[in-house]
Scaffold this motif. Structure first.
Motif, PDB file in Angstrom:
ATOM      1  N   LEU A   1      25.844  41.377 112.046  1.00 16.48           N
ATOM      2  CA  LEU A   1      26.293  42.076 110.843  1.00 16.48           C
ATOM      3  C   LEU A   1      27.028  43.372 111.125  1.00 16.48           C
ATOM      4  O   LEU A   1      27.791  43.851 110.266  1.00 16.48           O
ATOM      5  CB  LEU A   1      25.082  42.366 109.945  1.00 16.48           C
ATOM      6  N   ILE A   2      26.766  44.002 112.276  1.00 16.60           N
ATOM      7  CA  ILE A   2      27.422  45.285 112.570  1.00 16.60           C
ATOM      8  C   ILE A   2      28.931  45.079 112.638  1.00 16.60           C
ATOM      9  O   ILE A   2      29.436  44.186 113.343  1.00 16.60           O
ATOM     10  CB  ILE A   2      26.893  45.878 113.882  1.00 16.60           C
ATOM     11  N   GLY A   3      29.670  45.916 111.886  1.00 15.58           N
ATOM     12  CA  GLY A   3      31.125  45.813 111.809  1.00 15.58           C
ATOM     13  C   GLY A   3      31.597  44.985 110.637  1.00 15.58           C
ATOM     14  O   GLY A   3      32.786  44.999 110.297  1.00 15.58           O
TER      15      GLY A   3
ATOM     16  N   SER B   1       9.757  49.431 112.127  1.00 11.68           N
ATOM     17  CA  SER B   1       9.478  49.459 110.689  1.00 11.68           C
ATOM     18  C   SER B   1       9.488  48.055 110.093  1.00 11.68           C
ATOM     19  O   SER B   1      10.272  47.192 110.502  1.00 11.68           O
ATOM     20  CB  SER B   1      10.521  50.328 109.977  1.00 11.68           C
ATOM     21  N   LEU B   2       8.638  47.854 109.114  1.00 10.21           N
ATOM     22  CA  LEU B   2       8.643  46.605 108.352  1.00 10.21           C
ATOM     23  C   LEU B   2       9.662  46.658 107.222  1.00 10.21           C
ATOM     24  O   LEU B   2       9.846  45.677 106.495  1.00 10.21           O
ATOM     25  CB  LEU B   2       7.255  46.330 107.772  1.00 10.21           C
TER      26      LEU B   2
ATOM     27  N   LEU C   1      15.716  43.758 109.308  1.00  8.49           N
ATOM     28  CA  LEU C   1      16.851  43.266 108.523  1.00  8.49           C
ATOM     29  C   LEU C   1      17.445  42.018 109.182  1.00  8.49           C
ATOM     30  O   LEU C   1      17.827  41.061 108.497  1.00  8.49           O
ATOM     31  CB  LEU C   1      17.914  44.357 108.398  1.00  8.49           C
ATOM     32  N   GLU C   2      17.526  42.031 110.524  1.00  6.58           N
ATOM     33  CA  GLU C   2      18.025  40.845 111.225  1.00  6.58           C
ATOM     34  C   GLU C   2      17.104  39.645 110.988  1.00  6.58           C
ATOM     35  O   GLU C   2      17.558  38.512 110.814  1.00  6.58           O
ATOM     36  CB  GLU C   2      18.128  41.136 112.725  1.00  6.58           C
ATOM     37  N   ARG C   3      15.791  39.901 110.974  1.00  3.46           N
ATOM     38  CA  ARG C   3      14.851  38.810 110.734  1.00  3.46           C
ATOM     39  C   ARG C   3      14.994  38.245 109.324  1.00  3.46           C
ATOM     40  O   ARG C   3      14.992  37.030 109.116  1.00  3.46           O
ATOM     41  CB  ARG C   3      13.416  39.309 110.950  1.00  3.46           C
TER      42      ARG C   3
ATOM     43  N   ILE D   1      12.979  46.083 101.167  1.00  2.00           N
ATOM     44  CA  ILE D   1      11.724  45.429 101.531  1.00  2.00           C
ATOM     45  C   ILE D   1      11.503  44.234 100.622  1.00  2.00           C
ATOM     46  O   ILE D   1      11.752  44.301  99.408  1.00  2.00           O
ATOM     47  CB  ILE D   1      10.533  46.408 101.455  1.00  2.00           C
ATOM     48  N   ASP D   2      11.085  43.126 101.215  1.00  2.27           N
ATOM     49  CA  ASP D   2      10.799  41.909 100.466  1.00  2.27           C
ATOM     50  C   ASP D   2       9.461  42.087  99.747  1.00  2.27           C
ATOM     51  O   ASP D   2       8.413  42.197 100.374  1.00  2.27           O
ATOM     52  CB  ASP D   2      10.734  40.725 101.446  1.00  2.27           C
TER      53      ASP D   2
END
Length: 594
Positions: free
Chosen positions: A173-175, A135-136, A164-166, A235-236
């Motif tokens: 970020l997890i945790g 997904s974008l 999201l990572e990009r 979304i950006d």
């Protein structure tokens, strides 16, 4: 967390995909390699107003306009990896390749209720990661963290996708706690929205500008409750927002320009056959918003005399084969208007006609001004013609008077003298014969001089033989008497055509004669200057003065004014200090003059 979607069978994939995508608040769908829609989620169905059974199994092209479908095929043919498409009912749709074919992610109406199957479907982390990573949309799953009193203090991030990572540039970020990592969500009001969704169970969507943590971007996000946590999508939309702001700015500029310049613009889509108007078009035609806008509107609004032109315009728009320019008379309300219609044919990269862009300009006022100018020009030409004819008649009358009263009387005297003298009279009274013969010779001499004078007035010999400066100076010398003339000359006569030299000489002749007859001046100055662009004639006297308008003078001044207009020159009369007269004439030189 990641997985290879090809390790899961299609029979296992689609039911799980259905549950997982329904947990996303944004409209989404999965397509195969041929752009056939394999699965849509509930928000997608709600946004376009069709049931799932009506959408799944149909080509994506059926949801697009003709123009948008052609653009999609052209981009795919150009090997575009991801791109934006427009679907009615949705804001922005992004098409991106995935392991199953294509995934379409959109911003649009968020789903209001979380599907009951979603929580169970989330137990397959491999499929969850694989689908969300295509997904974008930035997707994360958040688990609520509460205080001992049960109050929400933060949200633990338990899942993120690659988008999201990009966007964040982080894979750790997890945790982590959401508000602790991104404290700006509290200042932006996002944290309060998340808590409200968790407490009410109602999904919410918002668009916001986020200037914190060095993002400085516009985002569109939604939150859906999932157990004691949330599914967050982001979304950006910065580029979309900037483009929208630019569009609004350009629209405002266009609207202002249309109002100032009294024009309107239009666009005809040759694929869909739709005609769209700007605000200026409605204003020019004085058309209601309910008016049907199609090429036939030119025929419906045309005047009786404009029917043929209007039909030609409508046919040219529909045919879409060429640029064109037409002038049409229309009925706008209770008024008749003349509009200029200009159209430009636009083609695709492959050379196919795709649209016609047009501009309609209200030229009613400029046409009336042009008609008045033409009428005034015709009137001036008539006046010049009448003045020329009158001058010719006056010149003929003056020549007739000179011949009759001057040369005619002399010739009559010669005739009488010849009749009086003969051989007998000479023999009888030689002395008397000699006196009469001498008188006759004097009359003949006067006749010769009068003939020369008349001929000189018709064609000035000095001008012909020695040029304008010499002829003008001789004229002033001969006419100096009660009024003393001083002359000055500058420039090269070779710059001027011969007809201009003659015209200036005749104008000077008229002005000098006026000074002698009417000004009662003791002193006058004559100046002629010739440069590469023009000839200037100045005549100044210290006489009693006259009016400052050339047309208010006698026949001579009116004649000069007519000649100056005919030669595209300027003619000014001034009365400095209320005594004397200053006349200035400027005649432009022909471009062909060396």
């Amino acid at each position: 967390m990641s997985a290879d979607l090809t390790t899961i069978s299609e029979g296992e994939t689609m039911p799980l995909a259905a549950d997982l995508l329904d947990a996303i608040a944004q409209p989404c769908c999965l397509l195969d390699d041929t752009f056939v829609i394999r699965y849509v989620n509930n928000p997608f169905c709600a946004a376009i107003g069709k049931s799932r059974s009506k959408i799944e199994g149909t080509p994506l092209l059926t949801l697009l306009s003709g123009r948008e479908a052609e653009r999609l095929l052209a981009m795919v043919a150009g090997h575009t990896q991801e791109f934006i498409v427009t679907i009615a009912g949705l804001d922005t749709c992004t098409l991106k390749p995935c392991t199953m074919g294509w995934m379409l992610s959109c911003t649009g109406a968020a789903v209001k209720n979380t599907p009951p199957q979603a929580e169970a479907a989330l137990s397959n982390p491999k499929l969850l990661q694989a689908i969300f990573d295509t997904s974008l949309v930035q997707i994360s799953m958040l688990k609520c963290r509460r205080t001992a009193e049960g109050k929400v203090e933060d949200f633990e991030i338990i899942f993120t996708n690659k988008e999201l990572e990009r966007e964040t540039g982080r894979k750790d970020l997890i945790g982590k706690l959401y508000a602790q990592e991104y404290p700006g969500i509290k200042a932006a009001g996002i944290f309060d929205t998340m808590v409200r969704v968790l407490e009410t169970g109602k999904s919410e969507k918002l668009e916001y500008y986020y200037p914190y943590e060095q993002f400085n971007k516009w985002f569109s996000c939604s939150f859906v409750k999932l157990g004691d946590g949330l599914v967050a999508t982001n979304i950006d939309v910065t580029q979309h927002k900037l483009a929208e702001e630019e569009r609004i700015k350009n629209y405002a500029l266009l609207s202002h320009s249309e109002r100032v310049a009294d024009f309107g613009s239009w666009e005809y889509d040759l694929i869909s056959g739709s005609l769209s108007w700007s605000e200026g078009m409605y204003r020019i035609f004085k058309a209601a918003r309910s008016e049907r806008i199609d090429p036939g509107i030119y025929i419906r609004f045309s005047s009786t005399t404009g029917n043929e032109t209007a039909s030609r315009i409508a046919a040219a728009i529909v045919a879409g084969q060429r640029d064109f320019t037409e002038t049409l008379e229309i009925r706008a309300g209770n008024r008749k208007k003349t509009i200029l219609v200009k159209a430009k044919l636009m083609r695709s990269k492959k050379g196919w006609p795709v649209k016609i862009l047009g501009v309609d300009m209200d030229i009613t006022r400029s046409k009336k001004i042009q008609e008045k100018m033409q009428a005034l020009e015709k009137q001036q030409q008539r006046q010049i013609f009448q003045m020329t004819v009158k001058n010719q008649e006056d010149e003929r009358r003056r020549l007739s008077e000179n011949l009759h009263n001057g040369l005619g009387q002399l010739l009559y005297g010669i005739k009488i003298g010849i009749a009086r003298i003969n051989a007998k009279k000479a023999a009888r009274d030689p002395e008397r014969f000699g006196e009469e013969k001498q008188q006759l010779e004097e009359i003949v001499t006067s006749a010769i001089n009068e003939t020369r004078r008349i001929a000189h007035e018709l064609v000035p010999a000095a001008l012909e033989a020695h040029g304008l400066f010499f002829a003008a100076e001789k004229m002033c010398e001969q006419l100096s008497g009660t009024t003393r003339f001083e002359c000055s000359f500058f420039g090269q006569e070779e710059h001027a055509d011969k007809f201009l030299l003659v015209a200036v000489y005749r104008m000077l002749q008229e002005l000098v004669t006026n000074v002698i007859k009417h000004a009662q001046a003791s002193h006058a100055q004559v100046s002629i200057e010739i440069d590469e662009e023009s000839m200037q004639l100045r005549v100044t006297d210290n006489g009693k003065g006259m009016g400052t308008t050339p047309g208010n003078g006698g026949i001579g001044l009116k004649s000069i004014a007519g000649k100056v207009r005919l030669l595209s020159g300027t003619f000014k009369i001034a009365n400095p200090e209320r005594t004397g007269t200053r006349v200035f004439i400027r005649l432009p030189l022909s471009k062909s003059t060396p």
